[in-house]
Design a protein around this motif. Structure first.
Motif, short mmCIF file in Angstrom:
data_model
loop_
_atom_site.label_atom_id
_atom_site.label_comp_id
_atom_site.label_asym_id
_atom_site.label_seq_id
_atom_site.Cartn_x
_atom_site.Cartn_y
_atom_site.Cartn_z
N ARG A 233 0.83 -1.21 0.00
CA ARG A 233 0.00 0.00 0.00
C ARG A 233 0.86 1.26 0.00
O ARG A 233 0.61 2.23 0.73
N GLY A 234 1.90 1.23 -0.77
CA GLY A 234 2.84 2.33 -0.85
C GLY A 234 4.24 1.79 -1.07
O GLY A 234 4.43 0.65 -1.51
N PRO A 235 5.30 2.58 -0.77
CA PRO A 235 6.68 2.08 -0.90
C PRO A 235 6.93 0.91 0.05
O PRO A 235 6.29 0.77 1.10
N CYS A 236 7.86 0.05 -0.33
CA CYS A 236 8.20 -1.13 0.48
C CYS A 236 8.95 -0.68 1.73
O CYS A 236 10.01 -0.04 1.64
N ASP A 237 8.40 -1.03 2.90
CA ASP A 237 9.03 -0.66 4.17
C ASP A 237 9.50 -1.90 4.93
O ASP A 237 9.63 -1.86 6.16
N THR A 238 9.78 -2.98 4.22
CA THR A 238 10.25 -4.22 4.85
C THR A 238 11.61 -4.59 4.29
O THR A 238 12.22 -3.84 3.51
N ASP A 239 12.09 -5.77 4.68
CA ASP A 239 13.40 -6.23 4.22
C ASP A 239 13.37 -6.80 2.80
O ASP A 239 14.41 -7.26 2.30
N ASP A 240 12.22 -6.79 2.16
CA ASP A 240 12.12 -7.30 0.79
C ASP A 240 12.58 -6.29 -0.24
O ASP A 240 12.52 -6.57 -1.45
N GLY A 241 13.03 -5.14 0.18
CA GLY A 241 13.43 -4.10 -0.78
C GLY A 241 14.55 -4.54 -1.69
O GLY A 241 14.57 -4.20 -2.89
N PRO B 87 12.56 2.76 -0.08
CA PRO B 87 13.39 3.80 0.57
C PRO B 87 14.30 3.27 1.68
O PRO B 87 15.20 4.01 2.12
N ARG B 88 14.13 2.06 2.17
CA ARG B 88 14.95 1.56 3.26
C ARG B 88 16.33 1.12 2.81
O ARG B 88 17.22 0.89 3.65
N LEU B 89 16.57 0.96 1.53
CA LEU B 89 17.88 0.52 1.04
C LEU B 89 18.87 1.69 1.11
O LEU B 89 18.56 2.81 0.69
N ASP B 90 20.06 1.39 1.58
CA ASP B 90 21.10 2.42 1.64
C ASP B 90 22.02 2.28 0.43
O ASP B 90 21.86 1.42 -0.43
N ARG B 91 23.05 3.16 0.37
CA ARG B 91 23.96 3.19 -0.76
C ARG B 91 24.76 1.90 -0.87
O ARG B 91 25.04 1.41 -1.98
#
Length: 361
Positions: A46-54, A90-94
């Motif tokens: 229901r929006g951007p992925c906010d779990t570890d599946d990113g 958005p939870r993924l870093d560089r």
């Protein structure tokens, strides 16, 4: 000639310039795949992925992002990947983004950069429900072989075709007569049911036409079935032997008539009532009773006497039977009975015996 050719080219160029441009003319399969992955993320989270599946989503979308950026040598490749991740995962870093790019580069060296539709579905664990709700076309459901997917697509096309037929007013198959078999409830065969439906003589059709004023007239057309009301049932005729023979009139076959096999034999007539058989000239009142015992007893076949014709018609009317039902009780066809009542042809000895038995029953 050259001038006319130049004018035609100028007109064609002007039309091309003025033609409305398709806003989605640059829409490609790569963009469609990225759009479907984003739609799947929106459906699940229901929006951007906010779990570890990113990271799984980025691995699935990375080949198409790289192609859109211009390849691994593009200067802004990492920035484009970061922009997509900012909108979808958005939870993924560089660091995670660079690791995914390095993995994709390694797969590209083995010429395994691009995911197939089945590999992409297995990676994202796409279900058939998610595929249909998101209207995904470039990703197959997870764990589905080519044969199963072909059967799935065939079923989908069948459902769409069924919906189109229903929208046009067609009857669904589960509600069709081939499935419901209404003739079984009436005790009829399939051919007899449709033949009577075309003629308008089914019990439901007759009841729909009945009114208070015409109830007595249409009562005679009621069919004899085991499921009809007691007042509508016809009087059963005499039992006959099961030996097969061919029915032939006293004067030969009727013109155009077909010889039919009936369970006949030479049936024996039941004894007539002691008081004799009488007929009334007017069933509604008036007139006097006339004994026709001598006529019935003496009749052994051939052309029916007038008194016997009247007795058959009166018995048919009183018993609420159709001419077809009477002919079946006697063991002849309806045209043969009609011709006999009109005096055109006679009856055989066996048919005459059955007729007397039916009258005396």
């Amino acid at each position: 000639m050259e001038r006319a050719k130049a004018q035609n080219q100028a007109v064609a160029l002007e039309r091309k310039i003025r033609a409305p441009r398709n806003r989605r003319s640059n829409w490609t399969g790569d963009r469609q795949t990225l759009h479907e992955i984003s739609s799947l993320i929106q459906l699940r989270h229901r929006g951007p992925c906010d779990t570890d599946d990113g990271e799984v989503y980025l691995r699935a979308a990375l080949p198409w992002i790289i192609a859109k950026a211009g390849g691994f040598l593009a200067e802004d490749l990492e920035a484009r990947v970061a922009n997509w991740c900012r909108a979808s995962v958005p939870r993924l870093d560089r660091i995670a983004i660079r690791e995914c790019i390095a993995e994709a580069h390694e797969r590209d060296g083995r010429q395994r950069l691009w995911w197939s539709a089945q590999e992409l579905g297995d990676l994202l664990r796409v279900t058939t429900d998610e595929r249909e709700r998101s209207r995904i076309t470039r990703i197959r459901p997870a764990g589905m072989t080519s044969r199963k997917f072909a059967a799935y697509q065939k079923g989908r096309e069948a459902m769409k075709a069924k919906a189109r037929r229903i929208a046009k007013g067609a009857t669904p198959r589960e509600q069709s007569k081939a499935v419901l078999e209404p003739w079984a409830a009436l005790g009829l065969s399939r051919a007899t049911y449709f033949r009577r439906q075309q003629a308008g003589t089914l019990p439901a059709q007759i009841r729909d036409r009945e009114t208070v004023s015409s109830a007595a007239g249409t009562k005679y057309l009621q069919l004899a079935t085991d499921r009809s009301h007691a007042s509508e049932r016809t009087v059963p005729g005499p039992a006959r032997t099961t030996r097969l023979s061919r029915s032939v009139g006293a004067n030969g076959h009727a013109p155009g008539g077909k010889t039919r096999v009936v369970r006949l034999g030479h049936a024996r007539a039941l004894p007539l009532p002691e008081g004799g058989v009488s007929e009334h000239p007017d069933l509604l009142g008036g007139g006097e009773w006339r004994h026709v015992n001598d006529v019935l007893t003496a009749f052994e076949g051939g052309v029916l006497p007038d008194a016997l014709k009247r007795a058959v018609r009166d018995a048919q009317r009183v018993r609420h039977m159709t001419q077809q039902a009477v002919a079946q009780q006697i063991g002849i066809s309806r045209p043969q009975l009609a011709n006999a009542l009109q005096g055109r042809f006679g009856l055989s000895r066996s048919a005459a015996a059955n007729l007397l038995t039916w009258l005396a029953a």
